[in-house]
Design a protein around this motif. Structure first.
Motif, short mmCIF file in Angstrom:
data_model
loop_
_atom_site.label_atom_id
_atom_site.label_comp_id
_atom_site.label_asym_id
_atom_site.label_seq_id
_atom_site.Cartn_x
_atom_site.Cartn_y
_atom_site.Cartn_z
N VAL A 36 0.85 -1.19 0.00
CA VAL A 36 0.00 0.00 0.00
C VAL A 36 0.88 1.24 0.00
CG1 VAL A 36 -1.93 -1.10 1.18
CG2 VAL A 36 -0.15 0.04 2.54
N ASN A 37 0.30 2.33 -0.45
CA ASN A 37 0.95 3.63 -0.33
C ASN A 37 1.04 3.94 1.16
OD1 ASN A 37 1.64 6.33 -0.22
ND2 ASN A 37 0.25 6.94 -1.85
N ASP A 39 1.71 6.47 2.69
CA ASP A 39 1.20 7.79 3.04
C ASP A 39 -0.32 7.89 2.83
OD1 ASP A 39 3.81 8.71 3.66
OD2 ASP A 39 4.19 8.99 1.52
N ASP A 40 -0.90 6.86 2.23
CA ASP A 40 -2.35 6.78 2.04
C ASP A 40 -2.70 5.30 1.90
OD1 ASP A 40 -5.01 6.84 1.38
OD2 ASP A 40 -4.74 7.82 -0.58
N THR A 41 -2.94 4.65 3.01
CA THR A 41 -3.08 3.20 3.02
C THR A 41 -4.37 2.69 2.39
OG1 THR A 41 -4.01 3.25 5.26
CG2 THR A 41 -1.61 2.95 5.06
N THR A 42 -5.20 3.59 1.88
CA THR A 42 -6.38 3.16 1.12
C THR A 42 -6.03 2.89 -0.34
OG1 THR A 42 -7.05 5.42 0.52
CG2 THR A 42 -7.87 4.54 2.61
N SER A 43 -4.76 3.12 -0.70
CA SER A 43 -4.32 2.99 -2.09
C SER A 43 -3.24 1.92 -2.20
CB SER A 43 -3.77 4.34 -2.57
OG SER A 43 -3.14 4.21 -3.83
N TYR A 44 -3.29 1.14 -3.27
CA TYR A 44 -2.26 0.13 -3.52
C TYR A 44 -0.97 0.76 -4.04
CZ TYR A 44 -5.80 -3.58 -3.18
OH TYR A 44 -6.77 -4.43 -2.75
N LEU A 306 2.69 -0.99 10.05
CA LEU A 306 1.30 -1.02 9.59
C LEU A 306 0.63 -2.36 9.86
CD1 LEU A 306 1.48 0.82 6.13
CD2 LEU A 306 0.70 1.74 8.32
N GLU A 307 1.42 -3.37 10.17
CA GLU A 307 0.87 -4.72 10.36
C GLU A 307 -0.23 -4.78 11.42
OE1 GLU A 307 0.05 -8.17 9.14
OE2 GLU A 307 1.86 -7.30 8.24
N PRO A 308 -0.13 -4.08 12.55
CA PRO A 308 -1.22 -4.13 13.53
C PRO A 308 -2.56 -3.64 12.99
CG PRO A 308 0.76 -3.23 14.53
CD PRO A 308 1.02 -3.30 13.06
N ASP A 309 -2.53 -2.85 11.91
CA ASP A 309 -3.75 -2.30 11.33
C ASP A 309 -4.18 -3.05 10.07
OD1 ASP A 309 -3.73 -0.24 13.28
OD2 ASP A 309 -2.31 0.91 12.06
N ARG A 310 -3.62 -4.25 9.85
CA ARG A 310 -3.89 -4.98 8.60
C ARG A 310 -5.38 -5.15 8.34
NH1 ARG A 310 -1.75 -8.50 4.77
NH2 ARG A 310 0.37 -8.20 5.59
N GLU A 314 -7.03 -3.64 5.02
CA GLU A 314 -7.59 -4.52 3.99
C GLU A 314 -9.07 -4.23 3.77
OE1 GLU A 314 -6.60 -8.50 5.17
OE2 GLU A 314 -4.67 -8.43 4.13
N ALA A 315 -9.77 -3.87 4.82
CA ALA A 315 -11.20 -3.57 4.70
C ALA A 315 -11.45 -2.33 3.84
CB ALA A 315 -11.81 -3.39 6.08
N LYS A 316 -10.51 -1.39 3.85
CA LYS A 316 -10.68 -0.14 3.11
C LYS A 316 -10.14 -0.21 1.69
CE LYS A 316 -10.73 2.90 7.15
NZ LYS A 316 -10.05 4.01 7.87
N LEU A 317 -9.33 -1.24 1.38
CA LEU A 317 -8.80 -1.39 0.03
C LEU A 317 -9.86 -1.98 -0.89
CD1 LEU A 317 -5.27 -2.86 0.82
CD2 LEU A 317 -5.71 -0.63 -0.25
#
Length: 323
Positions: A36-37, A39-44, A306-310, A314-317
């Motif tokens: 993921v990006n 700086d913006d984890t909603t983006s691949y 970021l792993e603790p927020d996986r 993943e839910a937002k991707l």
């Protein structure tokens, strides 16, 4: 202390699925990291490279669906190159591009090398450049596919072209701050009335270590969108030298990101005077730090922070069909 060459080039895509099919199925590059990006984890963030994901071989893409098109101009990374072994490989690719209906030019000399320019599905300008036995930065390791023989496969990044309104400020940063050397020039292929394109090299030189500066005062400033190049990164061998570079950039009073840990490499970002974004990236630890080389890119990789927020990430991707 010197930069070793090009590390990666990062580009914007509005259609990750089409992007994946083009770079893996048509060009035969390997997907070496699906992440993921940061700086913006909603983006691949997708990384394509050689067989082992070696530094100096990667094109990376930030996926931003519905992104508007790029309006070309100055203050831009206007072309990216990919290395192949020789002119015979260029001939193979010219025929393949015809078969796959890929927009391309003719095999043409640039900077004394045989090259073949083409565009991807979103208009990104890419140039295949033949090494033809040239010495310099070593190529990567070819990723062989059913349709692309190993001897014709892409083996790394070639020169990047920066298009600017005024060459001198960018040249000053390249040579005075970053240690590049002016090694030659070649005529513009657009018009003989335009200034020559100037060539700068670092490290061992050669196709994997060059920046080409094109001066175009006649153009407006680029408005970047899909297919546009976001930044170019240069190779720093290890974290020790990275620390020295970070201090050097700071002492030069150039606004910068400060040290950024991307897990797969350490990074530092800054803009040269014409506004083009540069990155300094370490060769270490590499893309196999969290998954075996044999299975690179098969799963969604997240850095430890970021792993603790996986689950939330993943839910937002959006679903991504890479087939």
């Amino acid at each position: 202390m010197e930069l070793l060459g090009l590390h990666h080039v990062s580009i914007l895509t509005g259609k990750a699925e089409d992007n994946y099919r083009f770079y893996t199925k048509v060009l035969g590059m390997r997907l070496v990291k699906k992440s993921v990006n940061q700086d913006d984890t909603t983006s691949y963030h997708l990384f394509y490279g050689d067989a082992k994901g070696n530094p100096g071989t990667e094109l990376t893409f930030f996926d931003i669906p519905m992104l508007a098109r790029t309006h070309p101009g100055v203050s831009s990374i206007s072309a990216t190159s990919l290395r192949v072994k020789d002119t015979e490989a260029l001939q193979f690719w010219k025929q393949r591009f015809d078969e796959k209906r890929v927009e391309h030019g003719e095999i043409t000399q640039r900077a004394g090398r045989e090259t073949l320019a083409f565009e991807d599905t979103e208009g990104t300008k890419v140039i295949l450049v033949a090494d033809n036995g040239e010495t310099g930065v070593e190529p990567g390791e070819a990723w062989e596919t059913e349709e692309i023989p190993k001897q014709h496969a892409i083996v790394g990044l070639g020169p990047v072209t920066l298009t600017v309104a005024d060459l001198k400020p960018t040249e000053k940063v390249l040579t005075g701050l970053m240690g590049f050397t002016h090694v030659g020039s070649y005529p513009s292929l657009i018009s003989e009335t335009l200034p020559d394109i100037e060539i700068y090299a670092t490290g061992k030189g050669g196709t994997g270590a060059e920046v080409h500066l094109e001066t175009r005062p006649d153009l407006p400033k680029e408005r970047i969108g899909r297919g546009g190049v976001h930044h170019v990164a240069f190779r720093v061998p290890d974290e020790k030298e990275y620390d020295v570079w970070a201090e050097r950039i700071q002492q030069a009073r150039i606004p910068n990101s400060g040290k950024v840990d991307r897990h797969y490499f350490k990074a530092l970002y800054f803009r040269e005077p014409n506004g083009i974004l540069f990155e300094l990236s370490t060769d270490t630890p590499g893309f196999d730090v969290d998954e075996p080389i044999e299975s690179l890119g098969e799963n969604l990789s997240l850095p430890p922070f970021l792993e603790p927020d996986r689950e939330e990430i993943e839910a937002k991707l959006r679903p991504l069909d890479l087939s």
